[in-house]
Design a protein around this motif. Structure first.
Motif, PDB file in Angstrom:
ATOM      1  N   THR A   1       0.830  -1.209   0.000  1.00  0.00           N
ATOM      2  CA  THR A   1       0.000   0.000   0.000  1.00  0.00           C
ATOM      3  C   THR A   1       0.867   1.262   0.000  1.00  0.00           C
ATOM      4  O   THR A   1       0.388   2.343   0.313  1.00  0.00           O
ATOM      5  CB  THR A   1      -0.937   0.048   1.223  1.00  0.00           C
ATOM      6  OG1 THR A   1      -0.134  -0.067   2.404  1.00  0.00           O
ATOM      7  CG2 THR A   1      -1.934  -1.091   1.190  1.00  0.00           C
ATOM      8  N   GLU A   2       2.137   1.109  -0.345  1.00  0.00           N
ATOM      9  CA  GLU A   2       3.073   2.227  -0.495  1.00  0.00           C
ATOM     10  C   GLU A   2       3.392   2.953   0.804  1.00  0.00           C
ATOM     11  O   GLU A   2       3.952   4.045   0.788  1.00  0.00           O
ATOM     12  CB  GLU A   2       2.563   3.238  -1.532  1.00  0.00           C
ATOM     13  CG  GLU A   2       2.451   2.643  -2.930  1.00  0.00           C
ATOM     14  CD  GLU A   2       2.039   3.659  -3.984  1.00  0.00           C
ATOM     15  OE1 GLU A   2       1.122   4.446  -3.702  1.00  0.00           O
ATOM     16  OE2 GLU A   2       2.632   3.655  -5.066  1.00  0.00           O
ATOM     17  N   GLN A   3       3.049   2.347   1.952  1.00  0.00           N
ATOM     18  CA  GLN A   3       3.405   3.007   3.213  1.00  0.00           C
ATOM     19  C   GLN A   3       4.915   3.002   3.430  1.00  0.00           C
ATOM     20  O   GLN A   3       5.461   3.909   4.060  1.00  0.00           O
ATOM     21  CB  GLN A   3       2.714   2.318   4.389  1.00  0.00           C
ATOM     22  CG  GLN A   3       1.209   2.484   4.385  1.00  0.00           C
ATOM     23  CD  GLN A   3       0.545   1.700   5.498  1.00  0.00           C
ATOM     24  OE1 GLN A   3       0.905   1.813   6.656  1.00  0.00           O
ATOM     25  NE2 GLN A   3      -0.436   0.898   5.151  1.00  0.00           N
TER      26      GLN A   3
ATOM     27  N   ASP B   1       7.096   3.235   0.962  1.00  0.00           N
ATOM     28  CA  ASP B   1       7.541   4.353   0.117  1.00  0.00           C
ATOM     29  C   ASP B   1       7.292   5.684   0.821  1.00  0.00           C
ATOM     30  O   ASP B   1       8.095   6.608   0.733  1.00  0.00           O
ATOM     31  CB  ASP B   1       6.785   4.349  -1.223  1.00  0.00           C
ATOM     32  CG  ASP B   1       7.363   3.325  -2.199  1.00  0.00           C
ATOM     33  OD1 ASP B   1       8.495   2.872  -1.970  1.00  0.00           O
ATOM     34  OD2 ASP B   1       6.681   2.992  -3.184  1.00  0.00           O
ATOM     35  N   ALA B   2       6.153   5.754   1.509  1.00  0.00           N
ATOM     36  CA  ALA B   2       5.837   7.009   2.206  1.00  0.00           C
ATOM     37  C   ALA B   2       6.861   7.284   3.300  1.00  0.00           C
ATOM     38  O   ALA B   2       7.272   8.431   3.499  1.00  0.00           O
ATOM     39  CB  ALA B   2       4.424   6.953   2.788  1.00  0.00           C
TER      40      ALA B   2
END
Ligand code: ATP
Ligand code: MG
Lengths: 251, 273
Positions: free
Chosen positions: B136-138, B140-141
């Motif tokens: 969920t790209e967390q 990446d965040a």
């Protein structure tokens, strides 16, 4: 040194899938650059390449005179502290409250007191129209609220560059308008440089100074918003009119 | 991999192929795990900054694992006692019953069974949590906020597991011996004093230390396996499920293999000398 972002010859593939194939693009400091393109053309990939979340196969990216490709972790982190990204899916940390999501960067990188951080986070949430969600968990928010919370998280650190990946998709027209105004405000009052990936043409013309259209791995239109609006033929005109017949391949 | 018109020989080959891929998966994980381990070491100077995260992870691991450890340990101690009594027949004096139970629990059963049970629970939950954050790209965040995921996510889980596994093992050892005591005195007509004298007889603190060193290493293996599979998860919910499954398979295999190697090193080489 030339301020801003210079991208040249950028190429990226995943296995056999060629996503970007020689992208050249300049983004000047303070400008609001809108990036258009059909779904799956590599807009999100391009944003991730700019901040080193992905590594290109070829080409160079220079941000404020510094080459991004080949940076050490420390240099990348220094670079990213001047950037924020609003992810397409929000990417809120679902193990913490919305307020803590917004304040995390400040808590990690500054020595401000928890009280100050709380105030700044709350102010950020108010700017995106979410005054009462500080203590909520991300799972308790609607899709549009998540997107706005993610926007609040992006602006709280007062970055020089903000990368927006479809900031208004899934918002009602009135909220979308207020988000567009917020993007304009950040640009005009605070001098933020923005890259806005969007499919929403109302939003694009409201916030964009310059437009780029990405198709089949390259930039097929690069011009001012007036030039984009004035286009009567070619890919840009087709994209604006939403015509499935034309130089941009349809399905 | 399995052709539709499988002859009698093919199912066997299929089983071999599946085993091969499980082993390959473990080898890949071991390589990636080694790299992650080095990366975790690199972030150790940031321990003071991450104290709250570490304590939180210790709580998460300990709190949820205790009921599981209690049940496993009671029955382990009970079975060990019943089996020992049965094997003794009339050849071995019953006063050695406590000795045998205590030694087998402290050296092998406590550390290994605790690690397998806690590993399944903690390894899968770490992999599922980090895997979800990945897809969920967390992650990446976090990277985007210039927060190192290894420091922020992996290192606290690693240290927490390394510290909690020995603690849970001490707990498990005690419960297992109590379980053995209860079965011996209540079910097998062994006098209480006979069992407790046996416990003390030949007691060697090295056995306990050896078991705890193993538990420490098992904790590291569980955390690294969970983190590696989580960080490399891809492709939505199915990918997260796959990561959780692989984390448990890899951790279990590595626990069993390293138990043998550590046993040889600790009890033959270090304490044996
Ligand atoms: N990590 C990855 N691994 C493999 N393929 C990827 C990865 N990220 C993106 N892709 C592929 O690259 C292509 C471009 O993806 P991208 O997300 O950049 O599209 P997009 O232009 O942002 O589309 P949309 O408007 O739908 O968001 C897609 O075909 C996608 O499947
Ligand atoms: Mg996208």
């Amino acid at each position: 040194m030339e301020p801003g972002i210079q991208i040249s010859g950028l190429a990226k593939r995943f296995g056999h899938l060629v996503v970007l194939d020689g992208v050249d693009l300049k983004i000047q400091r303070g400008e609001n650059r809108v990036i258009l393109g059909r779904s799956g053309q590599g807009k999100s990939v391009m944003l991730k390449l700019i901040v080193g979340l992905l590594t290109p196969d070829k080409g160079s990216i220079v941000v404020d005179g510094k080459r991004v490709v080949g940076m050490s972790r420390r240099e990348l982190y220094d670079l990213r502290r001047r950037f924020s990204m609003v992810f397409q899916g929000g990417a809120l940390f679902d193990s913490m409250t919305v307020g803590d999501n917004v304040g995390l960067g400040l808590a990690e990188h500054t020595d401000q007191s928890p009280e100050e951080i709380r105030k700044r986070s709350q102010k950020s949430l108010e700017m995106v129209g979410l005054p009462d969600v500080f203590k909520k968990m991300p799972a308790e928010l609607s899709g549009g609220m998540k997107k706005r919370a993610s926007l609040a998280r992006a602006i709280v650190s007062e970055p020089d560059y903000i990368l927006y990946d479809e900031p208004t998709t899934g918002l009602d027209p009135i909220t979308a308008d207020s988000i567009n105004r917020l993007i304009q405000h950040l640009d005009e009052e605070l001098g933020v440089t923005s890259l806005v990936v969007t499919h929403d043409m109302t939003s694009a013309f409201m916030v964009g100074d310059r437009f780029a259209l990405l198709n089949k791995g390259t930039i097929v239109f690069d011009g001012s918003s007036d030039e984009a609006r004035a286009a009567t033929e070619g890919p840009m005109a087709q994209f604006i009119q939403g015509d499935s017949q034309g130089p941009l391949d349809s399905l | 991999m399995l052709p539709s018109r499988a002859g009698p020989i093919l199912p066997a080959m299929y089983v071999v192929a599946r085993m091969g891929s499980a082993v390959l998966g473990t080898v890949t994980d071991t390589g990636r795990g080694g790299l992650l381990f080095l990366n975790i070491l690199r972030t150790l100077p940031a321990i003071p900054k991450s104290l709250r995260l570490i304590l939180h992870q210790m709580f998460v691991i300990g709190n949820g694992s205790i009921p599981l450890v209690i049940i496993t340990s009671v029955f382990t101690g009970a079975v060990a006692t019943v089996q020992a009594k049965y094997q003794f027949q009339d050849y071995v004096p019953i006063r050695f019953l406590g000795t045998v139970v205590a030694k087998s629990v402290v050296i092998e059963l406590g550390p290994v069974l605790t690690a397998l049970v806690v590993g399944a629970r903690v390894g899968s939950s770490i992999a599922a949590e980090l895997g979800t954050m990945k897809v969920t790209e967390q992650i990446d965040a976090l990277e985007m906020m210039a927060i190192d995921p290894v420091r922020y996510l992996a290192m606290p889980r690693f240290l927490a597991a390394c510290m909690m596994l020995p603690m849970l093992t001490i707990f498990s050892d005690s419960i297992a011996i109590l379980g053995g005591y209860a079965v011996a005195t209540l079910g097998l007509d062994v006098p209480s004093k006979t069992f407790t004298d046996g416990l003390r007889f030949l007691f060697d603190s090295h056995d306990v230390y050896g078991g705890l060193i193993k538990a420490f290493v098992f904790g590291a293996l569980i955390a690294v396996s969970g983190c590696v599979n989580g960080f490399h998860a891809r492709g939505g919910a199915a990918g997260v499920g796959e990561a959780a499954m692989r984390a448990v398979v890899t951790a279990s295999l590595l626990i069993l293999v390293s138990n043998f190697l550590l046993g040889a090193v600790i009890f033959q080489v270090i304490f044996g000398a």
